[in-house]
Design an enzyme around this catalytic site. Structure first.
Site, PDB file in Angstrom:
ATOM      1  CD  GLU A 294       0.079  -1.292   3.076  1.00  0.00           C
ATOM      2  OE1 GLU A 294       0.256  -1.438   4.314  1.00  0.00           O
ATOM      3  OE2 GLU A 294       0.142  -2.471   2.279  1.00  0.00           O
ATOM      4  CG  HIS A 318      -6.301  -5.580   1.448  1.00  0.00           C
ATOM      5  ND1 HIS A 318      -6.760  -6.243   2.633  1.00  0.00           N
ATOM      6  CD2 HIS A 318      -4.727  -5.487   1.800  1.00  0.00           C
ATOM      7  CE1 HIS A 318      -5.887  -6.274   3.567  1.00  0.00           C
ATOM      8  NE2 HIS A 318      -4.966  -5.828   3.126  1.00  0.00           N
ATOM      9  CD  GLU A 319      -2.401  -4.038  -0.926  1.00  0.00           C
ATOM     10  OE1 GLU A 319      -1.794  -3.299  -0.025  1.00  0.00           O
ATOM     11  OE2 GLU A 319      -2.472  -5.158  -0.693  1.00  0.00           O
ATOM     12  CG  HIS A 322      -3.143  -1.114   3.684  1.00  0.00           C
ATOM     13  ND1 HIS A 322      -3.301  -1.018   5.066  1.00  0.00           N
ATOM     14  CD2 HIS A 322      -3.296  -2.104   3.439  1.00  0.00           C
ATOM     15  CE1 HIS A 322      -2.984  -2.237   5.459  1.00  0.00           C
ATOM     16  NE2 HIS A 322      -2.927  -3.096   4.441  1.00  0.00           N
ATOM     17  CD  GLU A 341      -2.449  -5.715   6.873  1.00  0.00           C
ATOM     18  OE1 GLU A 341      -3.547  -5.635   6.080  1.00  0.00           O
ATOM     19  OE2 GLU A 341      -1.584  -5.194   6.375  1.00  0.00           O
ATOM     20  CG  ASP A 400       7.821 -10.906   7.247  1.00  0.00           C
ATOM     21  OD1 ASP A 400       6.789 -10.115   6.677  1.00  0.00           O
ATOM     22  OD2 ASP A 400       8.177 -12.008   6.712  1.00  0.00           O
ATOM     23  CE1 TYR A 408      -3.007  -8.421   5.253  1.00  0.00           C
ATOM     24  CE2 TYR A 408      -1.779  -9.601   6.865  1.00  0.00           C
ATOM     25  CZ  TYR A 408      -1.750  -8.843   5.648  1.00  0.00           C
ATOM     26  OH  TYR A 408      -0.706  -8.310   5.197  1.00  0.00           O
TER      27      TYR A 408
END
Length: 635
Positions: A294, A318-319, A322, A341, A400, A408
């Site tokens: 994003e 979705h992006e 953001h 998320e 990560d 999410y």
């Protein structure tokens, strides 16, 4: 080593844009507000970046970026050092001053395998500009250098960055914490036949000199710094939306994303004005490790969503979402990643519902719920139950590790739970107010809970209670009363799977006008009792092995591996070599590892495929396959 954000009154106005404080401590002189980020060495309570002026040259022959980062800073009255995050950067020199630069004293601390090193620059309270001259290294984890053969057109090299979560420090010396925001400008020199793009105001065509200027006036966190360089063309979708891609891909991309403007307008109707000017999309080569990223004003996207029928564009929703949740209101640390998320998935489903109807968005929600339940089960069985909490503790770990279905989809279900209890009208008002109140600020989980209590539960007189909120956020797994999406269209798909397993030929199944999501659900629902003849019938009737829909193909390849359907073996290898999206790589390699002699086959393919993958993907698959161990033993 954590950073402590202590906002002194003398420069509170500057730092207020950098972070939203979770608590206050009062002494006789001032109010101190503290946030800890375990993934940054920065000490913004002493000196904090407010603007980056970046000058860089991209060299494809050496695969280096040579740069000068001029950092505008604000200091406390007792400041003695500016601490930056770096990882594997070759620091040439450091100076202080904007026009009359003077050599500065600096030290580089010990290197941590995850966090890199602190770059500590000696300053005084009056220092306003610090300049760092440097070169990136061959190990720069954010940078993906592609040869012409690794691109779609196979004529020119390509470079792209991926800074999330803490990889910005591998290509720019910066305070690499999501709670610290800064504006930036950039002057970038690239080969004259290539176009450079950033997460900023972008050119729409190449210039003869290969020299490009960029400007991002709105403060952003370091993980949203982005650069791409390649043989790219631009196609406008509307006055404020468009798409970039390689010449052979641009027409396909323009068709696929023709509804960009409708998506932006739908999002604005829901939760307020889009605040970033343009919304453009860049289709990257296939090695990009994510579905999308994003980056403000320029979403980076995988070519795997180019299905030819606009059926996978929920990823774009979705992006786009953001641009509010994440880019506008940002998780203060990576322990609060779910705030980015979870809100984004919720917003994504609302955009898709507004555009295509509730039955369509419920298919997306049902797929997400299936993935979530599977991941919770897997994490729990592997002893990682704590990682199924929304609020994580990732200190000492790679952030990560928090990129999972938990952030999410559990985050989404929590917000859906709140909506169902508050009613959509009240919940929409809360979210719109949340984005407005906290625009361009960081957000912690604790602060979110306070705002939830004040602006939704108390004002709306909604009886949910602290215990239930804590269960969702701080406890593992899913509460017993978690909402579970149900799709009538998927129920029909399930009935067709049953008919097939009962002996009805594929050609006689009712599959007319199925969307990609229904086909995906069909493939995922193939039971373990299926035999080889039935797989052949399905493949012959529906062309799963040859499909160009990456979502359906990836699911089919997992089924093929599980059932030893050798007709898909070559396609599996081809897909793994030419696709770098981690979402697809993980389940396919994992399926291989479960088969007899599967690890040897996985390693054989991975050796060919690995040079095409970004660090984000290799970092995951290396561990899955024991790659370093295997290569060491073979040396």
């Amino acid at each position: 080593m954590p950073i402590r954000l202590i906002f002194f009154a003398s420069f509170l106005a500057v730092l207020a844009a950098a972070c939203q404080p979770p608590k206050e401590e009062t002494n006789n002189r001032e109010t101190v507000m503290i946030i800890e980020d375990p993934h940054s060495y920065a000490k913004p309570e002493e000196s904090v970046i407010t603007h980056l002026d970046w000058h860089a040259e991209v060299n494809f022959d050496s695969t280096y970026i040579t740069g000068k980062a001029s950092l505008s800073i604000e200091n406390s009255e007792n400041a003695t050092q500016l601490v930056l995050d770096i990882k594997d950067l070759d620091i040439r020199k450091v100076t202080i001053g904007k026009e009359d630069e003077k050599e500065a004293e600096y030290t580089i601390g010990d290197r941590d395998s995850i966090m890199g090193s602190p770059l500590e620059v000696k300053i005084t309270p009056d220092t306003r500009t610090v300049n760092v001259y440097y070169t990136t290294s061959k190990n720069a984890e954010a940078l993906q250098w592609l040869s012409p053969a690794q691109t779609s057109d196979k004529k020119f090299p390509f470079l792209f960055t991926q800074s999330e979560a803490i990889l910005a420090r591998t290509w720019i010396p910066i305070q690499d914490s999501p709670g610290i925001r800064f504006s930036y400008t950039a002057d970038v020199k690239v080969p004259a036949n290539l176009l450079a793009l950033m997460s900023a105001r972008n050119p729409q065509e190449k210039n003869e000199k290969g020299e490009y200027h960029f400007k991002m006036e709105t403060p952003i966190p370091a993980y949203l710094l982005a650069l791409a360089v390649g043989d790219l063309e631009f196609a406008a979708i509307s006055d404020r939306t468009g798409v970039y891609a390689e010449p052979s891909v641009i027409d396909t991309a323009e068709y696929e994303f023709a509804e960009l403007e409708e998506m932006v307008s739908a999002a604005e109707d829901l939760y307020g004005e889009y605040q970033w000017g343009r919304y453009d999309l860049l289709v990257l080569p296939s090695s990009f490790p994510f579905g999308g990223m994003e980056n403000p004003r320029l979403t980076f996207a995988t070519p795997t969503i180019l299905a030819g029928d606009r059926s996978l564009t929920s990823l774009v929703a979705h992006e786009l979402a953001h641009s509010w949740s994440g880019n506008l209101v940002t998780n203060a640390t990576w322990n609060d990643f779910w705030l980015n998320e979870g809100f984004t998935v919720y917003f994504e489903h609302r955009i898709m519902e507004k555009l295509y109807g509730r039955d369509y968005s419920e298919m997306l929600a049902s797929i997400a719920a299936e993935d979530l339940q599977s991941e919770i089960s897997s994490m729990t069985s592997e002893g990682h139950e704590n990682d199924t909490k929304l609020k994580l503790d990732l200190k000492g770990r790679n952030p990560d590790d928090g990129v999972s279905s938990i952030a999410y989809d559990k985050g989404y279900l929590f917000l859906r739970y709140l909506e169902e209890h508050a009613g959509r009208e009240k919940f929409d008002a809360f979210i719109k107010g949340y984005f407005s109140r906290n625009a361009f600020k960081g957000m912690t989980t604790d602060e979110f809970i306070e705002q939830l209590d004040e602006h939704l539960l108390t004002e709306g007189r909604i009886n949910i209670g602290k215990v239930k909120i804590d269960e969702w956020i701080f406890e593992p797994g899913l509460p017993n009363d978690a909402p579970m999406p149900k799709s009538d269209r998927f129920a029909h798909v399930d009935s067709q799977v049953k008919k097939f397993m009962d002996g009805i030929p594929p050609a006689k199944l009712d599959t007319a006008k199925w969307s990609s999501h229904e086909w995906l659900h069909f493939v995922r629902s193939i039971p373990d009792t299926v035999n080889m003849e039935q797989l052949e019938e399905l493949d012959s009737a529906f062309g799963f092995t040859s499909t160009g829909n990456s979502e359906v193909l990836a699911a089919w390849l997992v089924q093929s591996i599980k059932h030893n359907y050798k007709a898909a073996s070559d396609r599996t290898e081809e897909f793994l070599i030419h696709t770098g999206r981690r979402k697809f790589l993980e389940p396919i390699y994992a399926a291989m590892m479960k088969q007899k002699n599967g690890r040897a086959r996985a390693l054989e393919i991975y050796e060919k495929a690995r040079p095409n993958y970004h660090f984000v993907s290799t970092n995951t698959i290396d561990k899955m396959l024991g790659w370093k161990i295997e290569t060491t033993l073979n040396q």
